[in-house]
Motif scaffolding. Sequence first.
Motif, mmCIF file in Angstrom:
data_model
loop_
_atom_site.group_PDB
_atom_site.id
_atom_site.type_symbol
_atom_site.label_atom_id
_atom_site.label_comp_id
_atom_site.label_asym_id
_atom_site.label_seq_id
_atom_site.Cartn_x
_atom_site.Cartn_y
_atom_site.Cartn_z
ATOM 1 N N UNK A 53 20.014 -24.691 33.689
ATOM 2 C CA UNK A 53 21.099 -24.943 32.742
ATOM 3 C C UNK A 53 21.127 -26.437 32.416
ATOM 4 N N UNK A 54 21.550 -26.795 31.212
ATOM 5 C CA UNK A 54 21.663 -28.220 30.868
ATOM 6 C C UNK A 54 22.647 -28.922 31.805
ATOM 7 N N UNK A 55 22.366 -30.160 32.099
ATOM 8 C CA UNK A 55 23.177 -30.929 33.027
ATOM 9 C C UNK A 55 24.641 -31.000 32.632
ATOM 10 N N UNK A 56 24.914 -31.103 31.335
ATOM 11 C CA UNK A 56 26.297 -31.202 30.860
ATOM 12 C C UNK A 56 27.060 -29.924 31.193
ATOM 13 N N UNK A 57 26.406 -28.787 31.011
ATOM 14 C CA UNK A 57 27.047 -27.506 31.306
ATOM 15 C C UNK A 57 27.337 -27.391 32.800
ATOM 16 N N UNK A 58 26.388 -27.797 33.614
ATOM 17 C CA UNK A 58 26.574 -27.726 35.063
ATOM 18 C C UNK A 58 27.729 -28.623 35.495
ATOM 19 N N UNK A 59 27.797 -29.834 34.954
ATOM 20 C CA UNK A 59 28.870 -30.759 35.319
ATOM 21 C C UNK A 59 30.236 -30.227 34.898
ATOM 22 N N UNK A 60 30.330 -29.658 33.681
ATOM 23 C CA UNK A 60 31.608 -29.106 33.224
ATOM 24 C C UNK A 60 32.036 -27.936 34.091
ATOM 25 N N UNK A 61 31.106 -27.071 34.418
ATOM 26 C CA UNK A 61 31.408 -25.927 35.259
ATOM 27 C C UNK A 61 31.837 -26.378 36.648
ATOM 28 N N UNK A 62 31.134 -27.359 37.182
ATOM 29 C CA UNK A 62 31.472 -27.885 38.503
ATOM 30 C C UNK A 62 32.864 -28.507 38.495
ATOM 31 N N UNK A 63 33.190 -29.237 37.433
ATOM 32 C CA UNK A 63 34.508 -29.872 37.335
ATOM 33 C C UNK A 63 35.616 -28.835 37.260
ATOM 34 N N UNK A 64 35.348 -27.701 36.619
ATOM 35 C CA UNK A 64 36.371 -26.660 36.475
ATOM 36 C C UNK A 64 36.541 -25.836 37.741
#
Length: 135
Positions: A53-64
Amino acid sequence: MNNTCEKAVLYAAGELTADEKAAFETHLKTCASCRAEVALLNKTQEALIPPAAPGVVVEELFAKTTRKKISFLAVWKTALAGTAVLGVGIFFLLATLHPDRAAFDTTEIVAYMSEHLDEDYQNFSSDLELFEEDF
């Protein structure tokens, strides 16, 4: 097709012993059919690996999905203060129900409760910190 050709799947999966692998690699130099089968098996295995998965998607998911650490004081300070007020209220209620008993000095009561509340709070705080360190 000989007995060696039947080991193509095991070779592609990396399940041959060192001797069997060396023998099969020698066989691959002379057998075009096995080379083609191993290449197909390798491409199939690569196709089965899901893309990252793109890094941005992973970071957003992790933050949520991660829990944010809430300060101990922010959570328990109100509860401890409420408990102290409730204790004082119950004490005064009981004191009014028994008027024949000698009245207590309120400053002594508040000082006693403050001392013990701080001590209980410190004990609870240290126990909670030890508990959180385990996680």
